[in-house]
Design an enzyme around this catalytic site. Sequence first.
Site, short mmCIF file in Angstrom:
data_model
loop_
_atom_site.label_atom_id
_atom_site.label_comp_id
_atom_site.label_asym_id
_atom_site.label_seq_id
_atom_site.Cartn_x
_atom_site.Cartn_y
_atom_site.Cartn_z
N GLY A 1 51.95 52.17 42.46
CA GLY A 1 52.74 52.34 43.67
C GLY A 1 51.96 52.22 44.96
O GLY A 1 52.48 52.57 46.03
N SER B 1 42.63 46.32 43.38
CA SER B 1 41.68 45.28 42.98
C SER B 1 40.82 44.75 44.12
O SER B 1 39.88 43.99 43.85
CB SER B 1 42.42 44.13 42.31
OG SER B 1 42.84 44.50 41.02
N GLY C 1 39.56 36.38 50.59
CA GLY C 1 40.40 37.56 50.60
C GLY C 1 40.54 38.14 49.21
O GLY C 1 39.96 37.65 48.24
N HIS C 2 41.32 39.20 49.13
CA HIS C 2 41.66 39.82 47.85
C HIS C 2 42.84 40.74 48.08
O HIS C 2 43.00 41.31 49.16
CB HIS C 2 40.48 40.61 47.27
CG HIS C 2 40.43 40.58 45.77
ND1 HIS C 2 41.40 41.13 44.97
CD2 HIS C 2 39.50 40.06 44.93
CE1 HIS C 2 41.08 40.95 43.70
NE2 HIS C 2 39.93 40.29 43.64
N ASP C 3 43.69 40.83 47.05
CA ASP C 3 44.81 41.77 47.08
C ASP C 3 44.61 42.80 45.99
O ASP C 3 43.82 42.59 45.06
CB ASP C 3 46.14 41.03 46.89
CG ASP C 3 46.44 40.07 48.02
OD1 ASP C 3 46.10 40.40 49.17
OD2 ASP C 3 47.00 38.99 47.74
N GLY C 4 45.35 43.90 46.09
CA GLY C 4 45.22 44.94 45.09
C GLY C 4 46.50 45.71 44.89
O GLY C 4 47.27 45.90 45.85
#
Length: 459
Positions: A309, A63, A302-305
């Site tokens: 896995g 993401s 920020g952003h995480d994804g």
Amino acid sequence: MPPLATVQTWVEERIPALMARHRVPAVSLAIGLGDETFCYAAGVLHRGTGVAADTGSVFQIGSVTKVFTATLVMQLVEEGLLDLDAPVRQVLPRFRVADEEASAAITPRHLLTHSAGFEGDVFVDTGDGDDALETYVGILAETPQLFAPGEMFSYNNAGFSTLGRIVEVLRGAPYERVLRERLLDPLGLRHAAVDASEAILHRAAVGHLVQDDGEVVPTTVWAMERAGAAAGSRLAMSAGDLLAFARLHLAGGAAPDGSPVLDRAAVEAMRTAQIRLPDIAQGAAWGLGWELFARGGHTIPGHDGNTIGQSASLRVLPEQGLAVAALANGGDPHPVFAALVDAVLEEVAGIAAEPLPSPTGPAPAHADRFVGRYRSSTALTTITRTAEGRVWLDRVPHGVVADLGDLPYRTELVGWHGDVLLPVEAEGGVRQPVAFLGDDGGGGALFLHTGRADRRVAS
């Protein structure tokens, strides 16, 4: 010792142990401070083949792709081709969800800020053709509306697929081609792949999933459907290339050669708060594509994804010219990412780490408000209360996420802040607070919120 040198020492001394503790097969990191860069990689890309990770290896960024899509959207705004506050239907006349009133009101700003209000996890494979996004947006017609557009935040993958379709229509080309021509190539991202056919030309990571017995094994599916590309289903790159993208936003929208890719005003607008988040130990607010974290008086975009896995994390601190990009391919990588970000912020900016939520609170008061069932398109969550007053959460995944390896989750919930409870058992190395919001008309919470708003359903 210069800050980046100290960070390098920390990484080389601490990351291998963190990887072992959290069963992470491989990581790739890139840290930039001004013009300085430190890259690091360790572990194996596939536990079956034993191929080692290096700093050129490509991992799916999940993401984090949404910030790329938001950048493409803001280019359209800058050129006068798109109005963020006009209905989506001005560009996509056939756009609709199950609620007609909402369908007519939803705007690109709602989509960028995850406040459109319709169910966001609509994972449907519409094929690998150039019509994948067009077909996907057509199937949203049956998607339920959870709340009125703009009313609250609820993470929405389908909204970013819709933005991807807007990009296609206004540029007259498939999303992936626009992404490459408008961002990947101008930024010189040479270790970036928009799909598996490109990834195979690089040293590519394979995701690993935790099995019922706790073993971490390679997945048999590399990527999700093309219709989710704009939301993060396929884009892969090296940590160094992800850092180069972050530097676009640190440089006010300029490419490495100084050429403009995005106007400075658009860059600043993207990291300006648009909507507040519930108090669930995530970001404080959301901008136009960026999640906005608050720490020590600083706003940290920020952003995480997460994909099948594989995981990614990106943080930038504009006033310091600092960016941290971290990639991994399985296990429980988020505690590793968090420790890295804490160390970098402490050393470079003097921003101290904040304590993690601790499950030491009492059994929650007013628990009857929380008891019930809450459904999304990917899971059914049941909240129960024992005779002794203890509160339990049971979540059973269904649909595509269950097919791809999501496991059932059970934990006791204890009190934290008011109607926000804290799980005793960590999931994926993280204790994600659970907020209960709204009123169902009978005194019960209408939504269970962990970043996504799951609506109460009849028992």
